[in-house]
Scaffold this active site. Structure first.
Site, PDB file in Angstrom:
ATOM      1  N   GLU A 111       0.837  -1.197   0.000  1.00 14.33           N
ATOM      2  CA  GLU A 111       0.000   0.000   0.000  1.00 14.33           C
ATOM      3  C   GLU A 111       0.874   1.250   0.000  1.00 14.33           C
ATOM      4  OE1 GLU A 111      -1.506   1.596   3.902  1.00 14.33           O
ATOM      5  OE2 GLU A 111      -1.725  -0.545   4.302  1.00 14.33           O
ATOM      6  N   CYS A 143      -3.398  -3.369   4.181  1.00 18.75           N
ATOM      7  CA  CYS A 143      -2.445  -4.408   4.570  1.00 18.75           C
ATOM      8  C   CYS A 143      -2.761  -5.782   3.988  1.00 18.75           C
ATOM      9  CB  CYS A 143      -2.396  -4.519   6.100  1.00 18.75           C
ATOM     10  SG  CYS A 143      -2.040  -2.963   6.927  1.00 18.75           S
ATOM     11  N   THR A 185       2.947   3.182  16.088  1.00 19.34           N
ATOM     12  CA  THR A 185       2.602   1.887  15.485  1.00 19.34           C
ATOM     13  C   THR A 185       3.124   1.775  14.055  1.00 19.34           C
ATOM     14  OG1 THR A 185       0.440   2.673  14.672  1.00 19.34           O
ATOM     15  CG2 THR A 185       0.521   1.748  16.891  1.00 19.34           C
ATOM     16  N   SER A 234     -11.337   1.287  13.368  1.00 19.30           N
ATOM     17  CA  SER A 234     -10.360   0.295  12.904  1.00 19.30           C
ATOM     18  C   SER A 234     -10.321  -0.908  13.835  1.00 19.30           C
ATOM     19  CB  SER A 234      -8.976   0.936  12.799  1.00 19.30           C
ATOM     20  OG  SER A 234      -8.043   0.042  12.239  1.00 19.30           O
ATOM     21  N   HIS A 272      -2.072 -10.832  11.211  1.00 18.26           N
ATOM     22  CA  HIS A 272      -1.624  -9.476  10.896  1.00 18.26           C
ATOM     23  C   HIS A 272      -1.494  -8.712  12.203  1.00 18.26           C
ATOM     24  CE1 HIS A 272      -1.243  -5.525   9.268  1.00 18.26           C
ATOM     25  NE2 HIS A 272      -2.451  -5.137   9.695  1.00 18.26           N
ATOM     26  N   LYS A 281      -5.838  -9.598  21.509  1.00 18.52           N
ATOM     27  CA  LYS A 281      -7.291  -9.399  21.552  1.00 18.52           C
ATOM     28  C   LYS A 281      -7.988 -10.249  20.493  1.00 18.52           C
ATOM     29  CE  LYS A 281      -7.166  -4.647  23.323  1.00 18.52           C
ATOM     30  NZ  LYS A 281      -7.520  -3.231  23.032  1.00 18.52           N
ATOM     31  N   ASN A 348       4.719  -2.426  12.774  1.00 20.68           N
ATOM     32  CA  ASN A 348       3.785  -2.775  11.709  1.00 20.68           C
ATOM     33  C   ASN A 348       4.454  -2.612  10.345  1.00 20.68           C
ATOM     34  OD1 ASN A 348       1.528  -3.353  10.191  1.00 20.68           O
ATOM     35  ND2 ASN A 348       0.345  -1.579  10.853  1.00 20.68           N
ATOM     36  N   SER A 381      -7.486  -2.681   6.005  1.00 24.49           N
ATOM     37  CA  SER A 381      -8.562  -1.729   6.242  1.00 24.49           C
ATOM     38  C   SER A 381      -9.290  -1.379   4.960  1.00 24.49           C
ATOM     39  CB  SER A 381      -7.998  -0.452   6.880  1.00 24.49           C
ATOM     40  OG  SER A 381      -7.505  -0.712   8.177  1.00 24.49           O
TER      41      SER A 381
END
Length: 469
Positions: A111, A143, A185, A234, A272, A281, A348, A381
């Site tokens: 991207e 991504c 990030t 997000s 990812h 999470k 990231n 995203s």
């Protein structure tokens, strides 16, 4: 590696790749199509998140605990997505002794484009000498592009269009943000995967996808590489994608094997990783969904999820209770943490993130992976997401040896945390003034020998690269 395809099983761990001659018109059904070889490249400089907390005057633990971050890769204006991709492709070709004429398809996921028309794949063609018959272009959706590239390559080898040559998948990105809560990030990296038959790592055919139209993260500004980010949305769309992908994946897995269960049939999970805490999470959600759907799974968790005794995990208090459950922590420690090595070191890397996780897993566990099944979650995203699984059917120790990850991570140079804003400021100015032309000057000396660097952008916006010696 020996990927010789002669209609029979072969040993995938010895010698250079040998294929049928190009133009053979091979149409036989390829078997065990998957990853024959892999490599990773990342900048030789990084920022430490604990030091960045002090530099940014935020509470201790905000980045290191709250986001689960350790270090973040940082490159100057002499490296861009093209140079990262060129470096990892050349490295893979050399390490595994791949004749460039043996590549028949080249797919790039990114991207971080440097041109609105010219693909990064077209820049990579400079590495293939006289081989001008290579299909494939770039795939773009945040991504997710690396996964789209992988699926395209696998499909080509398995199709009637396959000519017996190999496919090469490249996932490369530089993640950078405007000053603010998202900046810690960031990161950078590139992964190359060699795709063909009789591979040690094979896709097993079970996968599920969830796609939707959202504005959680997007890049609408032509003079800036920085995204617009809706952090709350997000997070919501990422976790919703986990839920819906796993629901569909589980049904398909059960159709193949009625005894399927996440606890017993999935040995490792790679996700990812925008930041490591989000991966935890996501995995907690997987465990929750499995426990709700299967009363025999995760016995220690059943009292929490039975009936309506636990609210939906979208509720923060419920999410915290779920993440702290001993059975969830055990899954994260045993099935997930081996894949988070590079995420903790690089931050990231957008399209490369998921495959940095796979590289980490291979290099950490090596032949302990043989016979194991790995679940992979890809998210981009906007949005695109897929959940799929691979099986490790043969030795991968040689792959880990050739990647040499531990020494390369240890050999990097740590930069002062204050260098982050300075370097990103230079890169942002370069992005906005491409039409004016420039010669890179930031962190040029830190790029290792053998890597490609951007040497000039001329007044017409043409970019020129050379390999550092």
């Amino acid at each position: 590696i020996n990927a010789e395809y002669m209609g029979k099983e072969s040993d995938p761990v010895s010698g250079p790749i040998v294929l049928c001659s190009e133009g053979s018109g091979m149409t036989s059904q390829a078997r065990n199509v998957g990853i024959l070889a892999l490599d990773v490249y990342f900048p030789a400089t990084y920022i430490n998140h604990a030091e960045l907390e002090q530099c940014d005057a935020v509470p201790a633990g905000k980045y290191t605990v709250g986001l689960g971050c350790g270090n973040m890769a940082l490159c100057g204006d002499s490296e861009d997505t093209v140079s990262l991709a060129m470096t990892v492709v050349q490295s893979l070709l050399e390490k595994y002794q791949i004749d460039p004429m043996r590549i028949g398809r080249l797919e790039v996921g990114t991207e971080s484009h440097v041109d609105k028309s010219k693909s990064i794949k077209s820049y990579l063609m400079a590495l293939f000498q006289n081989n001008h018959e290579i299909e494939g272009v770039d795939s773009t959706n945040a991504c997710y592009g690396g996964t789209a590239a992988l699926f395209n390559a696998i499909n080509w080898v398995e199709s009637s269009s396959w000519d017996g040559r190999l496919a090469l998948v490249v996932a490369a990105d530089i993640a950078e943000y405007a000053a603010g809560p998202a900046r810690p990030t960031g990161g950078a990296g590139a992964v190359a995967l060699l795709i063909g038959p009789d591979a040690p790592i094979v896709l097993d055919g079970v996968r599920a996808s969830y796609m939707d139209h959202q504005f959680d993260f997007y890049k609408p500004h032509p003079d800036s590489g920085y995204p617009e980010v809706d952090g709350a949305l997000s997070l919501q769309t990422f976790l919703r994608s986990v839920d819906l992908c796993y629901s569909a994946f589980r049904q398909r897995a059960l159709a193949q094997d009625p005894s399927f269960a996440l606890e017993t049939h999935i040995d490792y999970i790679v996700s990812h990783a925008p930041y490591c805490k989000l991966v935890s999470k996501a995995v907690a959600r997987l465990v929750y969904r499995e426990a709700r759907a299967n009363p025999h799974a995760f016995a220690a968790l059943q009292p929490l999820v039975a009936g309506d005794s636990m609210p939906d995990p979208d509720v923060p208090s419920a999410a915290a209770a779920l993440s702290s459950a001993e059975s969830v922590r055990a899954v994260i420690q045993t099935k997930v943490e081996p894949s988070l090595w590079l995420a903790g070191e690089l931050g990231n890397s957008y399209c490369a993130s998921l495959y940095c996780g796979l590289v980490s897993l291979v290099c950490r566990l090596q032949d302990a992976l043989v016979g194991k099944r790995v679940l992979l979650f890809s998210y981009g995203s906007g949005l695109c997401s897929s959940l799929f699984s691979v099986r490790v059917r043969a030795s991968v120790s040689r792959l880990a040896e050739l990647v040499g990850l531990e020494s390369r991570v240890a050999g990097r140079t740590r930069l002062p945390a204050s260098k982050l804003s300075e370097t990103l400021g230079v890169r942002a100015a370069r992005y906005a003034s491409t039409h004016a032309g420039y010669r890179p000057s930031e962190l040029v000396e830190t790029v290792p020998c053998g890597a490609f660097v951007l040497t000039e952008v001329d007044s017409k916006g043409r970019r020129f690269y050379t390999r550092k010696t």
